[in-house]
Design an enzyme around this catalytic site. Structure first.
Site, short mmCIF file in Angstrom:
data_model
loop_
_atom_site.label_atom_id
_atom_site.label_comp_id
_atom_site.label_asym_id
_atom_site.label_seq_id
_atom_site.Cartn_x
_atom_site.Cartn_y
_atom_site.Cartn_z
N HIS A 138 -4.02 -0.83 3.84
CA HIS A 138 -4.57 0.02 4.88
C HIS A 138 -3.61 0.34 6.02
O HIS A 138 -3.99 1.06 6.94
CB HIS A 138 -5.84 -0.62 5.45
CG HIS A 138 -5.64 -2.00 6.00
ND1 HIS A 138 -6.60 -2.65 6.73
CD2 HIS A 138 -4.58 -2.85 5.95
CE1 HIS A 138 -6.18 -3.84 7.08
NE2 HIS A 138 -4.94 -3.99 6.61
N HIS A 139 -2.39 -0.19 6.03
CA HIS A 139 -1.48 0.05 7.16
C HIS A 139 -0.55 1.25 6.94
O HIS A 139 0.04 1.73 7.91
CB HIS A 139 -0.62 -1.19 7.41
CG HIS A 139 -1.38 -2.37 7.93
ND1 HIS A 139 -2.19 -2.30 9.03
CD2 HIS A 139 -1.47 -3.66 7.49
CE1 HIS A 139 -2.74 -3.48 9.26
NE2 HIS A 139 -2.32 -4.33 8.33
N ALA A 140 -0.38 1.70 5.70
CA ALA A 140 0.59 2.76 5.43
C ALA A 140 0.21 4.04 6.14
O ALA A 140 -0.96 4.46 6.15
CB ALA A 140 0.69 3.00 3.92
N LYS A 141 1.21 4.69 6.74
CA LYS A 141 0.99 5.94 7.47
C LYS A 141 1.42 7.14 6.62
O LYS A 141 1.91 6.97 5.49
CB LYS A 141 1.79 5.93 8.77
CG LYS A 141 1.59 4.70 9.64
CD LYS A 141 0.17 4.59 10.13
CE LYS A 141 0.04 3.57 11.26
NZ LYS A 141 0.51 2.21 10.90
N ASP A 180 -5.39 0.33 10.80
CA ASP A 180 -4.88 1.43 11.62
C ASP A 180 -4.50 2.66 10.80
O ASP A 180 -4.67 3.79 11.25
CB ASP A 180 -3.68 0.96 12.44
CG ASP A 180 -2.57 0.40 11.58
OD1 ASP A 180 -2.86 -0.10 10.48
OD2 ASP A 180 -1.39 0.45 12.02
#
Length: 646
Positions: A159-162, A200
């Protein structure tokens, strides 16, 4: 080795109770995505992220027999065109090209895309991302097509990859890609995150839209990634559709329960989602290497079970978790809860059994860690969150439009084509691997059915499931193991030759002397059998050739020489049928044969045998298969008649 009715597994644990019990028989269709290659990838040495934990969890799912209630799929890995539905083309091209060998030539790109420290370059990086994203996207596609009610991909949840940046051990955000697939058919999608870190990357992707609500329960304050404040609720159209519940260290099951369920209930009431994506990061468990919460396995799983109770199409994903044995046990247990079974607290034997010592139990317990979340603090945050939810439009939606673009994953027609191809290529197979993985056992069946060999090939321990009691009687060397029916027999069934008479049904070992005593189907008395066995045992100790005892392997040579008759057999054969029936006569005759042999007396028949033996030796035709006392003779035994000198 224990018998078939034993309840002891290879680890020495008594298994009197079943591995699981059915607690919810609502017959939800659960699709489970697993790629056996996922455990082969590894971040750099010493890195806390271990893809191997997914293989451990899968092994427990298989050996608890939970797989019987799952449709197991190996999703097609995501390709570049699918990843760029969210990520930039340049970023995905970089991930595809960079390797540990050429990474020095991409120093500028590594700094630009945040690849290097927390997100290192390792062998198979792009393939690993493809497997993770492919399972999540295929799970969403199956939910859209109503092929399942719940989809599970423990390799997902990064879930952190942008959009154009790696972050927090995550390179490709499979969650965003899966939600984009769900939005093709669903008006509103709810994302729930119970990882210890703030989700995020997902929140940022949908921060300006009301079609996705993100709800994250996470540690906040001097902790990675540093986002997720209570007042971060979205921008523009997405105002109040980003929900953050900041927590402090040491939250336990009871405290988590008091905030999770009321908030999710309010979300369901005010937002009314049509699908749910649940990220089940295992780093919120007690004792995690990087986490700081104090949840037990059951407290973590209660969140999964509560979301399941709403009956919405649900995509369940993995995420963080850096103590492998805890993460594997929790995800396996939650898989069981999703199919409606409660698993036994003692772990079944499996190939990774040593990971779970010294207790070898399923449960992950809370510690005595202090809970820094006071009741007043949790109540204040909960009230504030629910007040923000009340400001949302009850049913945000979109105008009626055509379903955009081609969907991810395989279509129904492509899936049917693969089924047909599988049948054509395996016409003589009772059950193919593809059929076995997709088959789901009914929970209300009276008796289980299983393909033992297929289960064994897929890593299921023999002790963890019931085997059919089948013995291979065609194999004379077959040995019955602990899971196969025990047969009380002292030796294997002898291989019959073409000219041999049918063997007599006798439980005792068949010796040559005993065979001579059986005439026209008549069997000797038990007393006679005992005495003859004793005599034959004494005879064997005295009849040794130059090479030592006779080897049974020699008897089974493909082209044995001419059948011979032992000297004592000749003596017994000369007795009339009436005398053979007497046990005393049998013992007396056999005893005389032994005495004569010890004394070295030479009978006429013995002289003939001796001469014939010498003749055979001269002709270089020594009979290795026959015992030393058994030499070729001119004595013949006609069928149905007494043996007489030729």
């Amino acid at each position: 080795m224990p018998g078939s009715n034993s309840t002891t597994d290879p680890a020495g644990v008594q298994r009197s109770d079943p591995l699981y019990s059915v607690v919810n028989n609502d017959k939800k269709r659960v699709a489970y995505f697993y790629d056996s290659d996922i455990g082969n990838y590894a971040y750099v040495t010493g890195h806390p992220m271990k893809p191997h934990r997914i293989r451990l969890a899968h092994s427990l799912v298989m050996n608890y027999n939970v797989y019987k209630f799952l449709e197991i799929y190996r999703a097609k890995p995501a390709v570049m065109a699918e990843m760029t539905q969210f990520h930039t083309d340049e970023y995905i091209e970089f991930l595809q090209k960079v390797t540990p060998d050429n990474m020095d030539g991409f120093m500028r790109e590594q700094g630009k895309y945040n690849v290097g420290d927390d997100c290192p370059v390792f062998d198979g990086l792009f393939e690993f991302c493809g497997i993770s994203a492919g399972g999540s996207m295929e799970g969403a596609a199956r939910l859209n097509r109503e092929k399942c009610d719940i989809a599970i991909n423990w390799a997902g949840g990064l879930h952190h990859a942008k959009k154009s940046e790696a972050s927090g051990f995550c390179y490709v955000n499979d969650i965003v890609l899966a939600i984009l697939e769900l939005l093709r058919f669903k008006k509103r999608v709810l994302y729930i995150d119970i990882d210890v870190h703030h989700g995020d990357g997902v929140e940022e992707a949908f921060y300006t839209t009301d079609r996705v609500m993100t709800v994250s329960f996470h540690k906040y304050g001097e902790y990675f990634p540093g986002t997720g404040e209570l007042r971060d609720t979205g921008i523009g159209t997405g105002k109040n559709y980003a929900v953050n519940f900041p927590l402090r260290d040491g939250i336990d099951d009871n405290a988590y329960h008091t905030v999770f369920e009321p908030v999710i209930k309010a979300v369901m009431e005010y937002y009314q989602p049509e699908a749910v994506v649940l990220q089940c990061g295992g780093d919120s468990l007690s004792g995690d290497r990087l986490g700081c919460f104090n949840l037990s396995m059951r407290g973590h799983a209660n969140c999964v079970n509560y979301v399941r109770g709403f009956g919405l199409p649900t995509l369940v994903l993995g995420g963080g978790g850096y103590t492998m044995r805890n993460v594997a046990r929790t995800w396996a247990y939650e898989t069981g809860r999703l199919v409606g079974v409660e698993m036994h607290p003692v772990l079944p034997f499996n190939e990774y059994y040593d990971y779970y010592g010294p207790d070898y139990e399923l449960d992950v317990r809370s510690s005595n860690m202090e809970n820094a979340n006071s009741k007043e603090y949790l109540e204040k945050i909960k009230i504030s969150v629910i007040e923000n939810l009340k400001k949302t439009v009850p049913v945000p939606s979109v105008q009626m439009t055509d379903v955009p673009r081609q969907g991810f994953g395989m279509s129904d027609d492509q899936d049917d084509e693969l089924d047909d191809l599988d049948e054509d290529q395996n016409k003589d197979v009772r059950m193919t691997q593809r059929q076995w993985e997709k088959r789901v056992e009914r929970q209300d069946e009276f008796e289980e059915s299983d393909d033992d060999e297929m289960a064994k090939d897929n890593g299921v321990s023999r002790s963890a499931h019931r085997r059919l009691q089948i013995t291979d009687f065609r194999n004379p060397n077959a040995v019955d193991d602990a899971d196969i029916m025990q047969v009380d027999s002292a030796m294997g069934t002898p291989v019959m030759k073409a000219n041999d008479a049918p063997a007599v049904d006798n439980d005792d070992t068949m010796l040559d002397e005993t065979e001579e005593l059986l005439v026209d189907g008549e069997e000797e008395a038990p007393e006679a059998a005992t005495e003859v066995a004793a005599v034959s045992e004494a005879t064997e100790t005295t009849t040794v050739d130059n090479d030592g005892d006779v080897n049974m392997d020699d008897v089974a040579e493909p082209n044995p020489p001419e059948t011979t008759i032992k000297e004592e057999d000749v003596e017994v054969a000369s007795v009339s049928k009436k005398e053979r029936k007497s046990p005393a006569a049998v013992a007396e005759i056999a005893g005389e044969a032994v005495t004569e042999k010890k004394a070295g007396s030479a009978s006429p028949e013995g002289d003939v045998a001796k001469k014939d033996k010498e003749a055979v030796v001269d002709g270089d035709k020594t009979d290795k298969a026959a015992p030393a006392e058994a030499a070729p003779s001119e004595i013949e035994k006609k069928d149905g008649d007494e043996a007489t000198p030729a």
